[in-house]
Enzyme design. Structure first.
Site, PDB file in Angstrom:
ATOM      1  N   SER A 149       0.292   9.479  26.339  1.00  0.00           N
ATOM      2  CA  SER A 149       0.439   8.889  27.657  1.00  0.00           C
ATOM      3  C   SER A 149      -1.002   9.134  28.379  1.00  0.00           C
ATOM      4  O   SER A 149      -1.953   9.547  27.680  1.00  0.00           O
ATOM      5  CB  SER A 149       1.273   9.648  28.732  1.00  0.00           C
ATOM      6  N   ARG A 398       0.718   3.086  22.273  1.00  0.00           N
ATOM      7  CA  ARG A 398       2.153   2.993  22.347  1.00  0.00           C
ATOM      8  C   ARG A 398       2.440   1.675  23.327  1.00  0.00           C
ATOM      9  O   ARG A 398       1.678   1.235  24.406  1.00  0.00           O
ATOM     10  CB  ARG A 398       2.763   4.211  22.642  1.00  0.00           C
ATOM     11  N   THR A 434       6.372   9.473  34.077  1.00  0.00           N
ATOM     12  CA  THR A 434       6.912  10.990  33.462  1.00  0.00           C
ATOM     13  C   THR A 434       7.961  11.499  34.387  1.00  0.00           C
ATOM     14  O   THR A 434       8.991  11.918  34.191  1.00  0.00           O
ATOM     15  CB  THR A 434       5.918  11.911  33.089  1.00  0.00           C
ATOM     16  N   CYS A 591      -1.476  -5.817  16.806  1.00  0.00           N
ATOM     17  CA  CYS A 591      -1.260  -4.548  16.429  1.00  0.00           C
ATOM     18  C   CYS A 591      -2.367  -3.299  16.371  1.00  0.00           C
ATOM     19  O   CYS A 591      -3.270  -3.889  15.975  1.00  0.00           O
ATOM     20  CB  CYS A 591      -0.727  -4.575  15.096  1.00  0.00           C
ATOM     21  N   CYS A 617       1.330   2.686  10.097  1.00  0.00           N
ATOM     22  CA  CYS A 617       2.138   2.589  11.613  1.00  0.00           C
ATOM     23  C   CYS A 617       2.303   3.561  12.296  1.00  0.00           C
ATOM     24  O   CYS A 617       2.441   4.706  11.996  1.00  0.00           O
ATOM     25  CB  CYS A 617       3.639   2.036  11.157  1.00  0.00           C
ATOM     26  N   CYS A 620       4.142   2.393  17.782  1.00  0.00           N
ATOM     27  CA  CYS A 620       3.881   1.738  19.098  1.00  0.00           C
ATOM     28  C   CYS A 620       5.023   0.901  19.414  1.00  0.00           C
ATOM     29  O   CYS A 620       5.466   0.408  20.698  1.00  0.00           O
ATOM     30  CB  CYS A 620       2.601   1.104  19.350  1.00  0.00           C
ATOM     31  N   CYS A 623       4.970  -4.715  17.715  1.00  0.00           N
ATOM     32  CA  CYS A 623       5.213  -5.894  16.935  1.00  0.00           C
ATOM     33  C   CYS A 623       6.795  -6.552  17.238  1.00  0.00           C
ATOM     34  O   CYS A 623       7.004  -7.836  17.204  1.00  0.00           O
ATOM     35  CB  CYS A 623       5.315  -5.521  15.357  1.00  0.00           C
TER      36      CYS A 623
END
Length: 648
Positions: A149, A398, A434, A591, A617, A620, A623
């Site tokens: 984050s 992400r 959060t 991506c 990968c 995130c 896709c």
């Protein structure tokens, strides 16, 4: 067609064996049993030690088979040996899974999941019910390893759980919080940074800059002290249902399957966790959360969710350029005016700078690459002047929630609940989520405790959670800003959105009789490539800007190569035929980890072959969100795999 083997382009140079991975950092099933958190010998720590001892007798049976295995893989008594002659007809469902019965099962050790677990055990311990079992299943090999984050956090929720979380007299305090200092808001052109007034919801007085990765690790330690059982490396892959359709629990995925789906010598069946209440706190677009949303039609009264992609680096900078506590946000360059997004730069810790770009995934131009836009951002004088002479130490990306109030689904269903970003509580104009994720976990935990206290024999439904959510600070703050993000959908784009947002923020303050709608889902916003001029991005300089595989190498990501591809595309050739002619390789550009590419292959109808480099990968889930035909299904790989983020 079957999935081909990965090409050498993948970041990983070789896959570790399952046994080797589990023996190091992968799958410590007995972590909360065999590990004691060190604290001062207070009454609370003695109580947690007693609670941990009591848990040992309950869970030794579930864990003992792990300890005796030669490879470190579970070897349940219910699993039979596999013979070479029956591999071709192998059906894993014929093998009974080991199961464990608990009171509450939580999927995901993020801020929401851990907050729910902590609140439940606080209530249980206060009531003298130390046998009340709360387990948290986490797909990462370590708590916090998949967490990324900004992050500037509002401390209201953590103070509700631990009022002394920063108290210097508390030996278990969180030691890595930097008080937020000056706020700066800028509108960027290619070379200039124009000051803008900071909207009141973006004021960070009283907030703290943290690495959310470190913060979640700390939350996990506090949860274990209270008696929460945390199982890192356990990837929940299936929702289990009772005969009446209510949620019974979850099952982890099978291990030891080859890329062709056939069992290897290390095969073991997944494990079932049955619970009176199952909470899904998987984060944005979780693989199980989207299943229960569809099964129980939880979006019947809400809009579809919308998303952004956040790309981030952490730098160690020249001390002369470091301004501890500085918070900078920007809009404009490098993004086109029809793309919603913005950048952030936070100075925290000792000479550490967190820098990132968020790009809304409803962008139209398939030539746009969020990763490459982030590289362009770093060359802007506002950021380049800070980064020059420094060192990039971490990278990550992400997907994140942007739908806001209009997209909140029903959060309770028979046998369970959605918490945190599985439901979607990010306050986009505030650039924070959060505190809301944690608050939702607290509310769900309290509702579950009240429901289970009644000891009704039937299915548990958390009516109190739905009710308390609507009366909470989450509901109030998201409703107030509900029209700001959708206002950027107007024909005036960025400037129309800025004008309306200013009016709503400073004058109307959300007190309007109307609620703007989101337009089409993000994947449907993508237009054919021939509608736009191709974007040519500059080559990286290796100092400020980097190629994508260099960045991925900084995530620590790892997946065993010989396993079924967790990025599920039913037919790779059909995908190419449907997607490549119109979008010219959009997957490679959306991506942020180099997972997808089209390799030149003259034997194919379009002269290219679709390739999935699953080892790269970083989870995130972009896709699954942005694929134009929605034919990529992100599923969890083997537990313990994926990124191992640092300071993110």
């Amino acid at each position: 067609m079957s999935a081909p083997a990965p090409v050498a382009r993948c970041v990983q140079r070789g896959a570790r064996s399952i046994g080797g991975r589990l023996a190091t950092s992968g799958r410590p099933i007995c972590r909360s049993i065999t590990t004691t958190t060190t604290t001062t010998p207070s009454a609370a720590s003695r109580a947690s030690t007693i609670a941990a001892t009591k848990r040992t007798s309950r869970t030794t049976a579930a864990c003992s088979s792990l300890r005796g295995s030669r490879t470190g893989v579970r070897s349940f008594a219910t699993s039979r040996s596999l013979r070479q002659d029956d591999e071709d007809s192998f059906d894993p469902s014929r093998i009974e899974r080991e199961s464990d019965q608990v009171d509450v099962c939580i999927v995901g050790a993020g801020p929401a999941g851990l907050s729910a677990a902590i609140r439940l055990k606080q209530l249980a311990n206060e009531a003298g019910n130390e046998d009340f079992r709360v387990i948290v299943l986490e797909k990462a090999g370590d708590v916090g390893a998949h967490i990324l984050s900004g992050a500037v956090i509002q401390p209201t929720a953590v103070e509700e759980l631990f009022p002394d979380w920063l108290d210097e007299e508390n030996p278990a305090r969180f030691e890595h919080a930097t008080p937020a200092g000056a706020d700066k808001m800028r509108f960027l052109t290619k070379t200039a940074a124009i000051p803008l007034p900071t909207p009141p919801q973006m004021s960070n007085h009283g907030n703290y800059i943290v690495s959310l990765n470190q913060f979640v690790k700390w939350l996990g330690e506090r949860a274990e002290e209270l008696g929460v059982e945390i199982y890192p490396g356990f990837a929940a892959a299936e929702v289990l249902y009772e005969p009446d359709g209510s949620v019974r629990g979850v099952a982890t995925n099978d291990l030891g399957l080859g890329r062709d789906g056939k069992p290897k010598d290390t095969f073991e069946r997944g494990m079932e966790f049955h619970a009176k209440v199952t909470m899904f706190g998987e984060g944005c677009h979780g693989s199980l959360s989207k299943q229960v949303i569809n099964k129980f039609d939880l979006r019947h009264d809400s809009q579809h969710q919308t998303y952004g992609l956040g790309v981030k680096e952490v730098w160690e900078v020249d001390p002369a350029k470091f301004e501890k506590g500085l918070v900078v946000h920007s809009m404009g360059y490098p993004l086109p005016t029809d793309v919603y997004g913005g950048a952030f730069m936070y100075h925290f810790g000792e000479n550490m700078v967190s820098l990132g770009l968020v790009v809304s995934l409803d962008y139209k131009n398939p030539w746009l690459s969020p990763y490459q836009e982030f590289q362009k951002l770093k060359l802007h004088p506002l950021f380049r002047n800070v980064l020059e002479g420094g060192k990039c130490i971490s990278y990550g990306a992400r997907a994140l929630i942007e739908g806001g109030f209009q997209s909140i689904p029903k959060v309770a269903f028979p046998g369970g609940a959605l918490i945190g970003d599985s439901a979607g509580f990010v306050n986009v104009p505030k650039v924070k989520g959060t505190h809301n994720a944690m608050k939702s976990g607290i509310l769900a935990g309290q509702a579950a405790w009240r429901a289970l206290e009644r000891e009704d024999p039937g299915t548990v439904f958390l009516y109190d959670y739905e009710d308390s959510l609507r009366k909470s600070s989450i509901w109030k703050e998201l409703r107030e800003v509900r029209n700001l993000r959708p206002s950027f959908h107007s024909p005036l784009g960025l400037f129309g959105g800025l004008a309306y947002s200013g009016l709503d923020t400073f004058v109307l303050k959300g007190r309007t009789p109307w609620t703007f709608k989101h337009k089409v889902p993000d994947y449907a916003a993508t237009k054919p490539a021939d509608k736009f001029k191709k974007i040519e991005y500059e080559k990286p300089d290796g100092k400020i800007t980097f190629d994508i595989l260099t960045s991925v190498s900084r995530t620590g990501t790892n997946h065993e190569e010989d396993q079924p591809v967790h990025l599920q595309v039913k037919d790779w050739d059909a995908h190419t035929n449907e997607t490549y002619p119109a979008y010219q390789g959009v997957e490679n550009r959306f991506c942020p980890a180099g997972v997808y590419e089209y390799v030149e292959d003259e034997s194919k109808p379009h002269g290219v072959r679709f390739q999935i480099n699953a080892q790269n990968c970083i989870h995130c889930k972009t896709c699954d969100i942005k694929a134009p035909h929605q034919d990529i299904n992100w599923q969890v790989p083997q537990g313990g795999e994926g990124p191992k983020y640092y300071m993110t």
